[in-house]
Scaffold this active site. Structure first.
Site, PDB file in Angstrom:
ATOM      1  N   ASP A 255     -88.486  45.599  35.595  1.00  0.00           N
ATOM      2  CA  ASP A 255     -88.869  46.426  34.572  1.00  0.00           C
ATOM      3  C   ASP A 255     -87.274  47.557  35.455  1.00  0.00           C
ATOM      4  O   ASP A 255     -87.142  47.768  36.450  1.00  0.00           O
ATOM      5  CB  ASP A 255     -90.175  47.413  34.933  1.00  0.00           C
ATOM      6  CG  ASP A 255     -89.687  48.462  34.138  1.00  0.00           C
ATOM      7  OD1 ASP A 255     -89.603  49.021  33.905  1.00  0.00           O
ATOM      8  OD2 ASP A 255     -90.933  47.953  32.956  1.00  0.00           O
ATOM      9  N   ASN A 263     -80.402  55.137  28.195  1.00  0.00           N
ATOM     10  CA  ASN A 263     -79.646  55.620  26.505  1.00  0.00           C
ATOM     11  C   ASN A 263     -79.139  56.688  26.132  1.00  0.00           C
ATOM     12  O   ASN A 263     -78.659  57.123  25.019  1.00  0.00           O
ATOM     13  CB  ASN A 263     -81.071  54.175  26.054  1.00  0.00           C
ATOM     14  CG  ASN A 263     -81.031  53.092  25.805  1.00  0.00           C
ATOM     15  OD1 ASN A 263     -80.316  52.247  25.339  1.00  0.00           O
ATOM     16  ND2 ASN A 263     -82.433  52.996  25.639  1.00  0.00           N
ATOM     17  N   ASP A 272     -78.039  48.678  24.984  1.00  0.00           N
ATOM     18  CA  ASP A 272     -78.269  46.965  25.100  1.00  0.00           C
ATOM     19  C   ASP A 272     -77.185  46.433  25.639  1.00  0.00           C
ATOM     20  O   ASP A 272     -77.941  45.031  25.551  1.00  0.00           O
ATOM     21  CB  ASP A 272     -77.644  47.042  23.041  1.00  0.00           C
ATOM     22  CG  ASP A 272     -78.990  47.714  22.056  1.00  0.00           C
ATOM     23  OD1 ASP A 272     -79.976  47.736  22.345  1.00  0.00           O
ATOM     24  OD2 ASP A 272     -78.017  47.630  20.836  1.00  0.00           O
ATOM     25  N   GLU A 299     -87.333  47.430  28.240  1.00  0.00           N
ATOM     26  CA  GLU A 299     -86.966  46.777  29.614  1.00  0.00           C
ATOM     27  C   GLU A 299     -87.738  45.900  30.809  1.00  0.00           C
ATOM     28  O   GLU A 299     -86.973  46.133  31.646  1.00  0.00           O
ATOM     29  CB  GLU A 299     -86.337  48.166  30.024  1.00  0.00           C
ATOM     30  CG  GLU A 299     -87.594  49.142  30.703  1.00  0.00           C
ATOM     31  CD  GLU A 299     -87.768  50.133  29.713  1.00  0.00           C
ATOM     32  OE1 GLU A 299     -88.489  50.967  30.042  1.00  0.00           O
ATOM     33  OE2 GLU A 299     -87.997  50.044  28.811  1.00  0.00           O
TER      34      GLU A 299
END
Length: 380
Positions: A255, A263, A272, A299
């Site tokens: 993770d 973001n 991305d 993620e």
């Protein structure tokens, strides 16, 4: 992971390859019953003409030849590997030879009936009607190859018609009818061949579309890794196999740390790019054909490692953690640090009663890694 990725990225056969494989299967299936119908027509003609008492040996020889032809067609199955063009071509022309031999045998029998009858007898009319039926069936059956279909029609009747036109004047009316039918069949072959090619193109387009849909349904569009659906299916398969053999099967749950912050700070395009970089680095590290890397959440990634014990899995997880931490994402003028919390362990057959139980135990270790400060590996 290489085999899994190859499977997911495997391209469907080209149109030429698909047509070659399909045409070979069609030729094999369509040609097989032909000798049986030749034998039936031959027996009826000989019975009507009363040939068995006088030409029993010759009739038995023709029946035997058709029996041998049927057997040769039956055992001459199409090659399994349609990508081998040379093997496919060799099979193709050998099978057409068997088809053409059957046509020549019938034409010789038809010619012999006309020679013996010297007129429009019942036996000759039965043979003539059978010839029309066989040549018409050839137009349909062998439309998968226009030239060969034409050759079948020619071999079935043209030599006999030429003989009748020269040597048996009483059969000229029938020759005229058969000639008209032959001209019609030429146009029919062209049309049916075009229809067969169109059918092949449509089938190939549908196959390509279905293959692409299936491929995309198993891939994560952003990273190109296996998606959650493919991971679940593969994990269950490997888990059951390992459980049956009490063998080693390791799993990592990875993770990314503070992904929402990336973001929010740099934008979703940077997020991305971060996911793509993690996918690339992870894929470069786990290259065994049996390894699998999948994106199973926003993620969150999973790495499935068959034949890997807990100690080996821990070492690999630490290598992955360091690789990610030492490779910041270069985004415009920014170097964005990327770290991950990893839960890892080998399946424990005294604890893990189901695949879900195994995953939950290792996923909990990933959450423990986050709780202990992130950018670390925790063994479940």
């Amino acid at each position: 992971m290489a085999d899994i990725q190859e499977l997911m990225h495997q391209a469907p056969p080209s149109l030429a390859q698909y047509r070659r494989q399909r045409a070979a299967a069609d030729l094999y299936q369509r040609a097989l019953p032909g000798t049986i119908f030749y034998g039936i027509a031959l027996a009826i003609t000989a019975w009507v003409g009363g040939y068995f008492p006088h030409y029993g040996s010759a009739m038995a020889a023709v029946f035997a030849l058709y029996g041998v032809l049927w057997y040769l067609r039956w055992v001459h199955t199409p090659p399994q590997d349609s990508s081998n063009v040379q093997a496919s071509d060799t099979w193709w022309w050998r099978h057409w030879t068997l088809v053409n031999v059957g046509c020549v045998l019938w034409c010789l029998f038809f010619l012999a009936v006309g020679h013996l009858e010297q007129g429009l007898s019942t036996a000759f009319l039965v043979a003539a009607v059978s010839t029309i039926a066989f040549s018409s069936a050839g137009c349909e059956t062998y439309s998968l190859h226009k030239r060969q279909a034409l050759w079948v029609v020619v071999l079935l009747q043209v030599p006999a018609l030429l003989y009748f036109a020269v040597a048996v004047p009483a059969l000229w009316p029938v020759c005229a009818v058969l000639a008209v039918n032959f001209i019609y069949q030429l146009t029919h072959i062209r049309r049916r061949a075009a229809e067969y090619d169109t059918q092949m193109a449509i089938e190939h387009a549908l196959l390509t579309s279905r293959t692409e849909v299936e491929r995309l349904s198993r891939l994560d569009a952003l990273t190109g890794l296996a998606n959650r659906r493919e991971y679940d299916s593969t994990f269950r398969t490997h888990w059951r196999l390992a459980a049956r053999q009490q063998g080693n099967l390791a799993l990592m749950v990875v993770d990314l740390d503070h992904f929402k912050r990336i973001n929010d700070t740099y934008g979703h395009l940077a997020g991305d790019a971060c996911l793509q970089q993690v996918a690339r680095l992870t894929g470069e590290l786990f290259k065994r054909s049996s390894d699998m890397v999948a994106r199973i959440g926003g993620e969150e990634f999973a790495v499935l490692l068959p034949d890997t014990n807990a100690e080996e899995a821990m070492q690999l997880a630490q290598t992955l953690r360091r690789t990610l931490a030492e490779t910041p994402l270069q985004w415009d003028e920014h170097r964005i640090p990327v770290t991950a919390s990893i839960g890892v362990d080998c399946m424990r057959w005294d604890l893990d009663l189901t695949p879900q139980a195994s995953f939950s135990r290792i996923d909990s270790a990933c959450y423990t890694a986050k709780a202990r400060g992130r950018n670390r590996v925790v063994q479940a």
